[in-house]
Design an enzyme around this catalytic site. Structure first.
Site, PDB file in Angstrom:
ATOM      1  N   LYS A  24       0.661  -1.328  -0.038  1.00 17.04           N
ATOM      2  CA  LYS A  24      -0.031  -0.028   0.097  1.00 17.04           C
ATOM      3  C   LYS A  24       0.955   1.225   0.129  1.00 17.04           C
ATOM      4  O   LYS A  24       0.584   2.264  -0.770  1.00 17.04           O
ATOM      5  CB  LYS A  24      -0.947  -0.151   1.269  1.00 17.04           C
ATOM      6  N   GLN A  41      -4.844  -1.548   9.505  1.00 16.16           N
ATOM      7  CA  GLN A  41      -4.813  -2.864   8.858  1.00 16.16           C
ATOM      8  C   GLN A  41      -5.374  -3.827   9.783  1.00 16.16           C
ATOM      9  O   GLN A  41      -5.196  -3.899  11.201  1.00 16.16           O
ATOM     10  CB  GLN A  41      -3.323  -3.207   8.676  1.00 16.16           C
ATOM     11  N   ASP A  62     -11.266   2.740   3.900  1.00 19.76           N
ATOM     12  CA  ASP A  62     -11.667   1.408   3.858  1.00 19.76           C
ATOM     13  C   ASP A  62     -13.163   1.136   3.599  1.00 19.76           C
ATOM     14  O   ASP A  62     -13.625  -0.089   3.218  1.00 19.76           O
ATOM     15  CB  ASP A  62     -11.114   0.667   5.374  1.00 19.76           C
TER      16      ASP A  62
END
Ligand code: GUN
Length: 287
Positions: free
Chosen positions: A54, A98, A121
Site C-alpha cells: 500500500k 490494517q 476502507d
C-alpha cells in the site's frame, strides 16, 4: 470452454496511472497532495506485506503517506488517540488501520473512531450505511475492485444470479450490496450454508472470499459463469492458491481471475482511488 483471464494487475495499473495523472494535475493547480496514513499493529507477516504494498503504491501515484507501526501490546486508548490526531491532521485525507487487530483491541470501536470522511476502507457504519442505501460515498476496496473486474468483462449485470461465498465485513457483505445496486439477484453463502454446491451451480457471477484453499470445486461452476476469486492462501509447499479450484473452474467459466494477479492489485488501486476521492471531497476541511 476455456475462460478468459481477467488481468487484475493490468486493470489496477491503468487505474493507478490515471490516479497519478490526476494527482500531478491537482497539485500543479495548488491543491494539497492526497495523504494516506496506514496503521499496522503487531507483526502479522501477511499484514506487513499488504501494508508495504500500500505504501509503495502511494509513492508511485505521488501521494503523501505515513506508516505508523505499533507493537502488538499497544493499548486501545493509545490507538484511539493516534486516530484522533490523524482525524485532525490536514495532511492526511485517508486513514487505514490494517486488520486483523490483536484480540485485546475492539475492531468496532476503532472503525467507528475514524472520521467517516477519512474512512478510505469504507468500513465505518456511515459508509456501509450509505452503501446499503444504494448511495455510496467511500466504498470498501476489495468489493469495489471486484465490481470493476466484473465490469471489465462487459457482461450485463442486470438480472444476473450472483452468488457470494463468505459474509465478512471486508468482502462478502459489502459485495452483496454492490451487486444489489447493480441489480443482480444476490445469494450470500457462509459457513452454515446448506447445499453449497447446488447454489454455486446456479451462479452467473460467483465471488468467493473464504480463506479456504480450493473450497469451490471446478465441477460446481456453471458453464459461462464469471468467477472472481478473492482468496489468497499460502500452502505448506510455499505455493499460492485461491479459494476456487482454478484449473478445472477455468474449463467451465467464461471469465476467471487468477491468484495471484486478480483481485489483490485491485484492492490497492481502489484504496488509492478512495484516498483521491476523500482528498477531493474534503478539500480544505481540516486546515
Ligand atoms: N485486512 C485484509 N483486508 C483488509 C482491508 O481491505 N483493509 C484493512 N484495513 N485491513 C484488511
Amino acid at each position: 470452454m476455456s475462460a478468459q483471464l481477467i488481468d487484475g494487475k493490468k486493470i489496477a495499473r491503468d487505474i493507478q496511472q490515471d490516479i497519478a495523472k490526476k494527482v500531478a494535475a491537482m497539485t500543479q493547480q495548488g491543491n494539497p497532495t492526497p495523504g494516506l496514513a496506514v496503521i499496522l499493529i503487531g507483526d502479522n507477516p501477511a499484514s506487513q506485506i499488504y501494508v508495504a504494498h500500500k505504501q509503495k503504491a502511494c509513492e508511485q501515484v505521488g501521494f503523501y503517506s505515513e506508516k505508523i507501526m505499533l507493537s502488538h501490546d499497544t493499548k486501545e486508548e493509545k490507538l484511539l488517540s493516534i486516530i484522533d490526531d490523524l482525524n485532525k491532521n490536514p495532511k492526511i485525507h485517508g486513514i487505514l488501520v490494517q486488520l486483523p487487530l490483536p484480540a485485546h483491541i475492539n475492531n468496532q470501536t476503532i472503525i467507528e473512531r475514524i472520521s467517516p470522511l477519512k474512512d478510505v476502507d469504507g468500513f465505518h457504519p456511515y459508509n456501509l450505511g450509505r452503501l446499503a442505501q444504494g448511495n455510496p460515498v467511500l466504498r470498501p476496496c476489495t468489493p469495489y475492485g471486484c465490481l470493476k473486474l466484473i465490469e471489465s468483462t462487459d457482461i450485463i449485470l442486470k438480472g444476473k444470479d450472483a452468488v457470494i461465498v463468505g459474509s465478512s465485513m471486508i468482502v462478502g457483505r459489502p459485495m452483496a450490496l454492490e451487486l444489489l445496486i447493480a441489480k443482480c439477484t444476490v445469494t450470500v453463502c457462509h459457513s452454515q450454508t446448506q447445499h453449497l454446491a447446488d447454489k454455486i451451480k446456479k451462479a452467473d457471477i460467483l465471488i468467493v472470499g473464504t480463506g479456504k484453499p480450493e473450497l469451490i470445486k471446478g465441477a460446481w461452476i456453471k458453464e459461462g459463469a464469471v468467477v472472481i476469486d478473492v482468496g489468497i492462501n499460502r500452502l505448506a509447499d510455499g505455493s499460492l492458491k485461491g479459494d476456487v479450484e482454478f484449473e478445472t473452474a477455468k474449463e467451465r467459466a467464461s471469465f476467471i481471475t487468477p491468484v495471484p494477479g486478480g483481485v489483490g492489485p485491485m484492492t490497492i488501486a481502489m484504496l488509492l482511488s478512495n484516498t483521491l476521492q476523500a482528498a477531493t471531497l474534503n478539500k480544505g476541511l481540516f486546515e
